[in-house]
Design a protein around this motif. Sequence first.
Motif, PDB file in Angstrom:
ATOM      1  N   GLU A 174       0.811  -1.215   0.000  1.00 54.20           N
ATOM      2  CA  GLU A 174       0.000   0.000   0.000  1.00 54.20           C
ATOM      3  C   GLU A 174       0.846   1.268   0.000  1.00 54.20           C
ATOM      4  O   GLU A 174       0.447   2.286  -0.559  1.00 54.20           O
ATOM      5  N   ILE A 175       2.010   1.227   0.633  1.00 54.82           N
ATOM      6  CA  ILE A 175       2.831   2.432   0.758  1.00 54.82           C
ATOM      7  C   ILE A 175       3.222   2.976  -0.610  1.00 54.82           C
ATOM      8  O   ILE A 175       3.124   4.179  -0.871  1.00 54.82           O
ATOM      9  N   THR A 176       3.650   2.102  -1.504  1.00 57.39           N
ATOM     10  CA  THR A 176       4.083   2.560  -2.827  1.00 57.39           C
ATOM     11  C   THR A 176       2.920   2.986  -3.706  1.00 57.39           C
ATOM     12  O   THR A 176       3.124   3.675  -4.710  1.00 57.39           O
ATOM     13  N   ARG A 177       1.697   2.582  -3.356  1.00 60.21           N
ATOM     14  CA  ARG A 177       0.533   2.930  -4.178  1.00 60.21           C
ATOM     15  C   ARG A 177      -0.196   4.169  -3.663  1.00 60.21           C
ATOM     16  O   ARG A 177      -1.182   4.602  -4.276  1.00 60.21           O
ATOM     17  N   PHE A 178       0.283   4.755  -2.567  1.00 62.24           N
ATOM     18  CA  PHE A 178      -0.376   5.913  -1.976  1.00 62.24           C
ATOM     19  C   PHE A 178      -0.407   7.097  -2.947  1.00 62.24           C
ATOM     20  O   PHE A 178      -1.467   7.681  -3.207  1.00 62.24           O
ATOM     21  N   GLN A 179       0.739   7.447  -3.496  1.00 63.96           N
ATOM     22  CA  GLN A 179       0.779   8.583  -4.408  1.00 63.96           C
ATOM     23  C   GLN A 179       0.034   8.326  -5.711  1.00 63.96           C
ATOM     24  O   GLN A 179      -0.746   9.182  -6.153  1.00 63.96           O
ATOM     25  N   PRO A 180       0.227   7.166  -6.381  1.00 66.64           N
ATOM     26  CA  PRO A 180      -0.566   6.908  -7.601  1.00 66.64           C
ATOM     27  C   PRO A 180      -2.069   6.942  -7.338  1.00 66.64           C
ATOM     28  O   PRO A 180      -2.839   7.358  -8.217  1.00 66.64           O
ATOM     29  N   LEU A 181      -2.491   6.507  -6.153  1.00 64.38           N
ATOM     30  CA  LEU A 181      -3.914   6.560  -5.827  1.00 64.38           C
ATOM     31  C   LEU A 181      -4.415   7.993  -5.809  1.00 64.38           C
ATOM     32  O   LEU A 181      -5.412   8.331  -6.480  1.00 64.38           O
ATOM     33  N   LEU A 182      -3.737   8.864  -5.059  1.00 63.42           N
ATOM     34  CA  LEU A 182      -4.208  10.244  -4.928  1.00 63.42           C
ATOM     35  C   LEU A 182      -3.955  11.063  -6.185  1.00 63.42           C
ATOM     36  O   LEU A 182      -4.588  12.111  -6.373  1.00 63.42           O
ATOM     37  N   ASP A 183      -3.055  10.608  -7.059  1.00 68.68           N
ATOM     38  CA  ASP A 183      -2.872  11.277  -8.344  1.00 68.68           C
ATOM     39  C   ASP A 183      -4.149  11.221  -9.184  1.00 68.68           C
ATOM     40  O   ASP A 183      -4.329  12.040 -10.104  1.00 68.68           O
ATOM     41  N   GLN A 184      -5.017  10.252  -8.909  1.00 70.98           N
ATOM     42  CA  GLN A 184      -6.270  10.134  -9.656  1.00 70.98           C
ATOM     43  C   GLN A 184      -7.264  11.234  -9.291  1.00 70.98           C
ATOM     44  O   GLN A 184      -8.227  11.466 -10.021  1.00 70.98           O
ATOM     45  N   ILE A 185      -7.052  11.914  -8.162  1.00 69.42           N
ATOM     46  CA  ILE A 185      -7.939  12.990  -7.723  1.00 69.42           C
ATOM     47  C   ILE A 185      -7.318  14.305  -8.162  1.00 69.42           C
ATOM     48  O   ILE A 185      -6.210  14.647  -7.745  1.00 69.42           O
ATOM     49  N   GLY A 186      -8.026  15.048  -8.968  1.00 72.14           N
ATOM     50  CA  GLY A 186      -7.451  16.223  -9.611  1.00 72.14           C
ATOM     51  C   GLY A 186      -6.971  17.311  -8.668  1.00 72.14           C
ATOM     52  O   GLY A 186      -5.853  17.803  -8.790  1.00 72.14           O
ATOM     53  N   ASP A 187      -7.799  17.728  -7.730  1.00 76.29           N
ATOM     54  CA  ASP A 187      -7.470  18.868  -6.868  1.00 76.29           C
ATOM     55  C   ASP A 187      -7.557  18.441  -5.411  1.00 76.29           C
ATOM     56  O   ASP A 187      -8.618  18.054  -4.921  1.00 76.29           O
ATOM     57  N   LEU A 188      -6.441  18.514  -4.709  1.00 77.52           N
ATOM     58  CA  LEU A 188      -6.405  18.164  -3.287  1.00 77.52           C
ATOM     59  C   LEU A 188      -6.160  19.387  -2.395  1.00 77.52           C
ATOM     60  O   LEU A 188      -5.977  19.233  -1.198  1.00 77.52           O
ATOM     61  N   ARG A 189      -6.153  20.564  -2.962  1.00 73.45           N
ATOM     62  CA  ARG A 189      -5.868  21.764  -2.172  1.00 73.45           C
ATOM     63  C   ARG A 189      -6.869  21.923  -1.043  1.00 73.45           C
ATOM     64  O   ARG A 189      -8.073  21.866  -1.253  1.00 73.45           O
ATOM     65  N   ASP A 190      -6.328  22.083   0.169  1.00 74.82           N
ATOM     66  CA  ASP A 190      -7.099  22.294   1.387  1.00 74.82           C
ATOM     67  C   ASP A 190      -7.926  21.071   1.785  1.00 74.82           C
ATOM     68  O   ASP A 190      -8.762  21.148   2.677  1.00 74.82           O
ATOM     69  N   THR A 191      -7.689  19.921   1.134  1.00 74.70           N
ATOM     70  CA  THR A 191      -8.351  18.683   1.515  1.00 74.70           C
ATOM     71  C   THR A 191      -7.589  18.039   2.671  1.00 74.70           C
ATOM     72  O   THR A 191      -6.365  18.072   2.712  1.00 74.70           O
TER      73      THR A 191
END
Length: 389
Positions: A174-191
């Motif tokens: 799961e650790i290595t897939r954390f960033q690729p997972l959240l890359d699928q969400i366009g805007d994370l500002r202030d999330t």
Amino acid sequence: MPALPSSLISSLSGAPAVTVPETAAGLSAALAELPDPRARRGVRHGLVVVVTAAVCAVAAGYRSYTAIAEWVADVPDSTALALGIAPDRRPSEAMIRRLLQALDPDLLTTAIGGWLAARTAVTSPASRRAVAVDGKTLRGSRTTDTAAAHVLAACDHATSVVLASTNVDGKTNEITRFQPLLDQIGDLRDTVITADALHCQRDHVDYLAERGAHWILTVKANQPRLHAQLAGLPWSAVPNAARDTARGHGRREIRTLKILTISTGIEFPLAAQALQIRRRRRRLDQPKRFTTEIVYAITDLRIHQAKPAELAGWIRSHWSIENKIHWVRDVTYDEDRSQIRTGTGAQVMAALRNAAIGALRTAGVTNIAAANRHYARDSTRPLALLGIT
């Protein structure tokens, strides 16, 4: 929000079951750019048509390739035409199975997640968005030769909608897939991103800082030095910043939250506050027997950026993802006993379940099992749910 009818009387009365949010487009439009893994020659049923029909069937409670094919075969001609299916030439079980086993589950989840995110934007409150990162093993996909498939998902706290998902194969974790997972969400500002102790990683917080996101991370024994530092803080001298009581499932639980601003002594980048969560539980039939659990967490949110009640709410709602997503898939959809194993079928079916659950959640449904029965009684109801006109 109108209540979901779960009895014959309420369904006959014509009372509306859910309120579907107004969105720019339905699921069919969101799937339009999804690549078709089949050769063009001989394709009779488009990918969008088959996948949309499958989600309709899953929303009605159908769990397998065979059941989905039966739903498609049984719907009235008018429903088939609305889906883009010729009534006299409907997709067979073999055709549905081959296509769903060959789809790219990550691309499918990205397309569905984008569509659900648009619905979430309509239904979510105006407060700061929070997203939980959590993993799940698809136990039924295990064979004598291969381990069970494992997926990592990002879920919206407010709506319990899965916004993104990625496969975690046996060669990684799961650790290595954390960033690729959240890359699928366009805007994370202030999330605000919440995650369990496995994801209390320095690389993760650096990545989130680059995306403009905040975070709350649980700290356990996998970070022994950091855990010891947090446990050694003078918590006995700190008053409770938040307290709430819950009753359900035959037990009563008292939750308290203490907060300390971090100045020195905590070796973790960007950490601004340390949190101690104490949970005392007792069974209602054993009023004198309490169990106590103490959990520590850290966050980059400073005291002026989030109130104690908000921090307590985000921590509590992260734990509730297990009930609102994983429990529904395991119990209502019987996912752990699913025998779908070939190709990417297990991950694709998980994505279809997430799509159906997400559509129902954003329409105001709280009881997924009752909603499945409601949508099974009228084949036009799933179409309206998915924005098909």
